[in-house]
Design an enzyme around this catalytic site. Structure first.
Site, short mmCIF file in Angstrom:
data_model
loop_
_atom_site.label_atom_id
_atom_site.label_comp_id
_atom_site.label_asym_id
_atom_site.label_seq_id
_atom_site.Cartn_x
_atom_site.Cartn_y
_atom_site.Cartn_z
N ASP A 83 -0.32 11.12 -7.06
CA ASP A 83 0.69 10.16 -6.60
C ASP A 83 1.95 10.92 -6.16
O ASP A 83 2.46 11.77 -6.90
CB ASP A 83 1.01 9.22 -7.78
CG ASP A 83 1.82 8.00 -7.38
OD1 ASP A 83 1.74 7.59 -6.21
OD2 ASP A 83 2.50 7.43 -8.27
N GLU A 135 2.84 8.77 3.83
CA GLU A 135 3.79 7.64 3.83
C GLU A 135 4.72 7.72 5.03
O GLU A 135 5.22 8.78 5.38
CB GLU A 135 4.61 7.66 2.53
CG GLU A 135 5.62 6.52 2.43
CD GLU A 135 6.25 6.37 1.04
OE1 GLU A 135 5.55 6.55 0.03
OE2 GLU A 135 7.46 6.09 0.98
N GLY A 182 9.92 0.98 -9.85
CA GLY A 182 10.67 0.67 -11.07
C GLY A 182 10.69 -0.80 -11.41
O GLY A 182 10.02 -1.63 -10.80
#
Ligand code: G3H
Ligand code: 13P
Ligand code: ZN
Length: 312
Positions: A83, A135, A182
């Protein structure tokens, strides 16, 4: 069957209108909680490891813990994924060290540098049978080793995606459409809304290409409540509405990343035992409750959000 790549998982998920859960793992109890749910519901899973997890638990321990899932369920499709790989070196180390999938996160670089970096990782990975996620666009919040302030957050530009995937040869693409990492994703009193219009545009430019959604925890309020009622202080923790994740899972989004919800479940379980039984000091006592909460979270995600039950 050993650990698999995400190739077949994503193809089936795309065609079937569901998504695969990518759950972050940091220790044995988290791996077990996720695995128990996936085995019970016969769902494919991606277990993902951040740089922070590798630092905490060590690469070899995490690889062996994930491989142990296959000793329990040899036919379950399980991918082991890096990740938010920040550079070529960490990706290489995971590719050489038994991972079947890596993310190179060049989203904080300019477009050309992101392409060059991603291409280099793709070349190295593909020669070794490993798949790559990249990404484009930036999420608000804190990414592993990458600080992105709210002001810097930028949605993925649909105009860029076709050129990016063609020139890099990448296997899946993480996009920014309003999620963030988060437990504090949205301001209290606001109406969280992901940008499905941007997702639809992206889907048009790169049809049949697997899209990844980071920052997809929903921040279950029942766990926030348990934490706060047992000595915790999580104020205004708000996540992505699950109905919007269900909508994403039905579209080109094939991988949905969840970490914070597991942390909340684990913490709620541990806090509850610590608070109500101050005499307890056997780690198995509180970790059992934490692990059970992780399983509950993953069962719910697979059944009610991702739609991957029975797809193994
Ligand atoms: O995207 C970030 C993941 O939640 C991993 O977080 O870097 O604290 O392990 P971490
Ligand atoms: P959450 O913080 O929303 O769980 O996101 C996790 C993630 O995107 C890991 O890469
Ligand atoms: Zn992420």
């Amino acid at each position: 069957m050993g650990l698999v790549t995400t190739k077949e998982m994503f193809q089936k998920a795309y065609e079937g209108g569901y998504a695969i859960g990518a759950f972050n793992v940091n220790n044995m109890e988290i791996v077990q909680g996720i695995a128990d749910a996936a085995i019970e519901l016969n769902s494919p899973i991606i277990l993902q490891v951040s740089a922070g997890a590798r630092k905490y638990a060590k690469h070899n321990y995490l690889v062996k813990l994930v491989e142990a899932v296959l000793a329990e369920a040899p036919d379950l499709p399980v991918a082991l994924h890096l990740d938010h790989g920040a550079d070529f070196e960490i990706c290489k180390s995971c590719i050489d060290g038994g991972f079947t999938s890596v993310m190179i996160d060049g989203s904080h670089h300019d477009f050309e540098t992101n392409i060059e970096l991603t291409k280099k990782v793709v070349e190295y990975a593909h020669e070794r049978g490993v798949v790559v996620e990249a990404e484009l666009g930036r999420l608000a919040g804190i990414e592993d080793a990458v600080n992105v302030s709210d002001a810097d957050a930028a949605y993925t530009q649909p105009d860029e995606v076709e050129e990016f995937v063609t020139r890099t040869g990448v296997d899946s693409l993480a996009i920014a459409i309003g999620t963030s990492h988060g437990a504090y994703k949205f301001k209290p009193g606001t109406n969280p809304q992901l940008r499905f219009d941007i997702l639809a545009e992206i889907e048009k430019r790169i049809p049949k290409f697997p899209i990844v959604l980071h920052g997809a925890s929903s921040v279950p309020q029942e766990f926030v409540k348990i934490i706060n009622e047992h000595g915790g202080a999580l104020k205004d923790a708000i996540g992505v509405p699950e109905e919007q994740l269900r909508q994403a899972a039905r579209s080109a989004v094939c991988k949905i990343n969840i970490d914070s919800d597991l942390r909340l479940g684990m913490t709620a379980g541990i806090r509850e035992v610590m608070w109500t039984k101050p005499e307890a000091f056997d780690p198995r006592e509180y970790l059992t409750v934490g692990r059970a909460n992780v399983k509950t979270v993953v069962m719910h995600k697979i059944k009610d959000v991702l739609g991957s039950e029975g797809k193994a």
